[in-house]
Design an enzyme around this catalytic site. Structure first.
Site, mmCIF file in Angstrom:
data_model
loop_
_atom_site.group_PDB
_atom_site.id
_atom_site.type_symbol
_atom_site.label_atom_id
_atom_site.label_comp_id
_atom_site.label_asym_id
_atom_site.label_seq_id
_atom_site.Cartn_x
_atom_site.Cartn_y
_atom_site.Cartn_z
ATOM 1 N N ALA A 47 94.179 6.536 -47.883
ATOM 2 C CA ALA A 47 93.817 6.367 -46.467
ATOM 3 C C ALA A 47 92.828 5.227 -46.209
ATOM 4 O O ALA A 47 93.104 4.328 -45.408
ATOM 5 C CB ALA A 47 93.306 7.701 -45.914
ATOM 6 N N GLN A 197 100.752 10.089 -58.325
ATOM 7 C CA GLN A 197 99.499 9.316 -58.197
ATOM 8 C C GLN A 197 98.417 9.836 -59.139
ATOM 9 O O GLN A 197 97.554 9.083 -59.578
ATOM 10 C CB GLN A 197 98.982 9.376 -56.753
ATOM 11 C CG GLN A 197 99.812 8.622 -55.731
ATOM 12 C CD GLN A 197 100.812 9.528 -55.038
ATOM 13 O OE1 GLN A 197 101.326 10.461 -55.643
ATOM 14 N NE2 GLN A 197 101.101 9.247 -53.791
ATOM 15 N N ASP A 238 93.640 12.432 -45.638
ATOM 16 C CA ASP A 238 94.287 11.382 -44.844
ATOM 17 C C ASP A 238 93.970 11.494 -43.366
ATOM 18 O O ASP A 238 93.951 10.501 -42.643
ATOM 19 C CB ASP A 238 95.800 11.418 -45.061
ATOM 20 C CG ASP A 238 96.119 10.880 -46.442
ATOM 21 O OD1 ASP A 238 96.036 11.650 -47.409
ATOM 22 O OD2 ASP A 238 96.382 9.670 -46.545
ATOM 23 N N ASN A 248 96.211 16.140 -46.429
ATOM 24 C CA ASN A 248 96.075 15.342 -47.650
ATOM 25 C C ASN A 248 97.402 15.430 -48.387
ATOM 26 O O ASN A 248 98.352 16.075 -47.924
ATOM 27 C CB ASN A 248 94.902 15.854 -48.505
ATOM 28 C CG ASN A 248 94.574 14.914 -49.658
ATOM 29 O OD1 ASN A 248 94.441 13.703 -49.457
ATOM 30 N ND2 ASN A 248 94.476 15.426 -50.864
HETATM 31 C C1 MRU Z 1 90.653 8.288 -50.663
HETATM 32 S S1 MRU Z 1 92.314 8.511 -50.486
HETATM 33 C C2 MRU Z 1 92.601 10.048 -49.689
HETATM 34 C C3 MRU Z 1 94.036 10.283 -49.462
HETATM 35 O O1 MRU Z 1 94.593 9.170 -48.840
HETATM 36 C C4 MRU Z 1 94.766 10.600 -50.765
HETATM 37 O O2 MRU Z 1 94.304 11.823 -51.264
HETATM 38 C C5 MRU Z 1 96.240 10.670 -50.493
HETATM 39 O O3 MRU Z 1 96.752 11.680 -50.079
HETATM 40 C C6 MRU Z 1 96.976 9.412 -50.675
HETATM 41 O O4 MRU Z 1 98.323 9.509 -50.324
HETATM 42 P P1 MRU Z 1 99.268 8.258 -50.587
HETATM 43 O O5 MRU Z 1 100.605 8.727 -50.103
HETATM 44 O O6 MRU Z 1 99.231 7.979 -52.049
HETATM 45 O O7 MRU Z 1 98.736 7.117 -49.759
#
Ligand code: MRU
Length: 346
Positions: A47, A197, A238, A248
């Site tokens: 995010a 991830q 997010d 999230n």
């Molecule tokens: C500091 S990042 C926090 C969130 O963005 C993270 O936990 C997440 O869900 C990321 O999702 P992504 O789909 O990899 O962008």
């Protein structure tokens, strides 16, 4: 420290997160269309990181606008903003950063060249602020962690690390601060299906910093908790609604339920820019649905028979009552007390 987004030689240099951990590659972005593509394909993700990337995308779009008429300039800049807004729907930081850039453009008087210059400086400020914000989140998170045992094992989900921000990370910022102060034994990282991830990015970041890390598949979390292996869960966010409901990465909600069942504290670490005070609760948060190939394909290998259907929501919403505290740059708050986050510094 690891900086996934850097302004260099009149372009934005991104770490290509789709290639890690097997290959460390950077990509230079010169145009707003390429930045939009990098955000939707998740070359840059997380995010806060996509907020920073979108801010630079706004400048890249602005510098290509050729008119000297202010009204026409702002009209074309709004089109750039629309392109960037259309990339990913859930993380509110994207919309927050674009909004801040648009507001800057509207409020800046002077020539078009001067507005463009101020837009670049604003993107750089958003970038620099995010690093400081994450360091503050890390230190507030350290203070909010359970006092016993002295050394903790923290479970995290997805990647809320330096890669997902301008640097240091949110959930992994808390981990970094805990490691620095000798309060961490190791991190357990959920692999985080479907895009992995946790296995790819969180594990890579921990290895870079020498933080001991154990990768588990997502369905092992409850078992690990029952065995007494986990002292706290810390995740990123997010978008957080005004009542503390938190969107999230998909799988966060089930993690919160199993943490509650085992009496393990469950923390959300996020900047205030992730809180969307326009939404009263989490049911109003738009949830991105991504391409089914993320489920049925790994590399060149197809995992499922033909003829089946898929559902691939990228995020879920954890109800506020499952969250112990939300850790921001201004301190840790009970989910029901988020409204205080602007005024109180703890
Ligand atoms: C500091 S990042 C926090 C969130 O963005 C993270 O936990 C997440 O869900 C990321 O999702 P992504 O789909 O990899 O962008």
């Amino acid at each position: 420290m690891l900086y996934p987004i850097v302004w260099q030689n009149n372009s934005v240099v991104l770490i290509d997160q789709t290639r890690l951990p097997n290959e460390y590659a950077v990509i230079e972005i010169h145009r707003c269309e390429d930045m939009a593509e990098a955000i939707s394909t998740m070359i840059v993700r997380g995010a806060p990181a996509i907020g920073v990337a979108a801010a630079y995308g706004m400048y890249l779009g602005a510098r290509e606008i050729e008119t000297s008429d202010r009204t026409e300039f702002l009209h074309q800049l709004e089109e750039v903003a629309q392109l960037l807004r259309s990339t990913r729907p859930t993380a509110v930081n994207l919309f927050w950063a674009i909004g801040r850039m648009m507001q800057t453009a509207y409020e800046t008087l002077g020539t078009i060249a001067q507005i463009k210059q101020i837009l670049l400086e604003t993107a750089q400020t958003i970038n620099a602020e995010d690093i400081q914000t994450c360091q503050a989140i890390g230190d507030h998170g350290l203070a909010a962690l359970p006092k016993t045992p002295e050394k903790l094992i923290i479970l995290t989900h997805c990647n809320a690390g330096a890669l997902a921000t301008a640097g240091y990370g949110t959930a992994l910022g808390v981990v970094r601060s805990a490691w620095r102060e000798g309060r961490l034994t190791r991190v357990f990282a959920d692999e985080t299906r479907p895009r992995l991830q946790g296995a790819k990015l969180t594990a890579w970041e921990c290895v870079q910093e020498g933080i001991p890390v154990t990768v588990i598949t997502d369905n092992m979390a409850a078992h690990c908790m029952k065995q007494g292996l986990i002292d706290a869960v810390v995740v990123g966010a997010d978008r957080i609604a005004a009542n503390g409901d938190t969107a999230n990465k998909i799988g966060t909600y089930s993690l919160a339920i199993v943490a509650k069942a085992h009496n393990i504290p469950f923390f959300v670490a996020a900047p205030i820019s992730t809180i969307d005070f326009t939404l009263s609760n989490g049911s109003q948060i738009p949830i991105e649905e991504r391409h089914p190939s993320e489920i049925y394909q790994i590399g060149d290998t197809i995992l499922t028979p033909s003829g089946v259907e898929f559902y691939n929501p990228a995020f879920d919403v954890t109800p506020a009552e499952l969250i112990t505290a939300i850790i921001t740059e201004n301190g840790a708050f009970a989910p029901g007390e988020l409204v205080k986050c602007h005024t109180i510094s703890q």
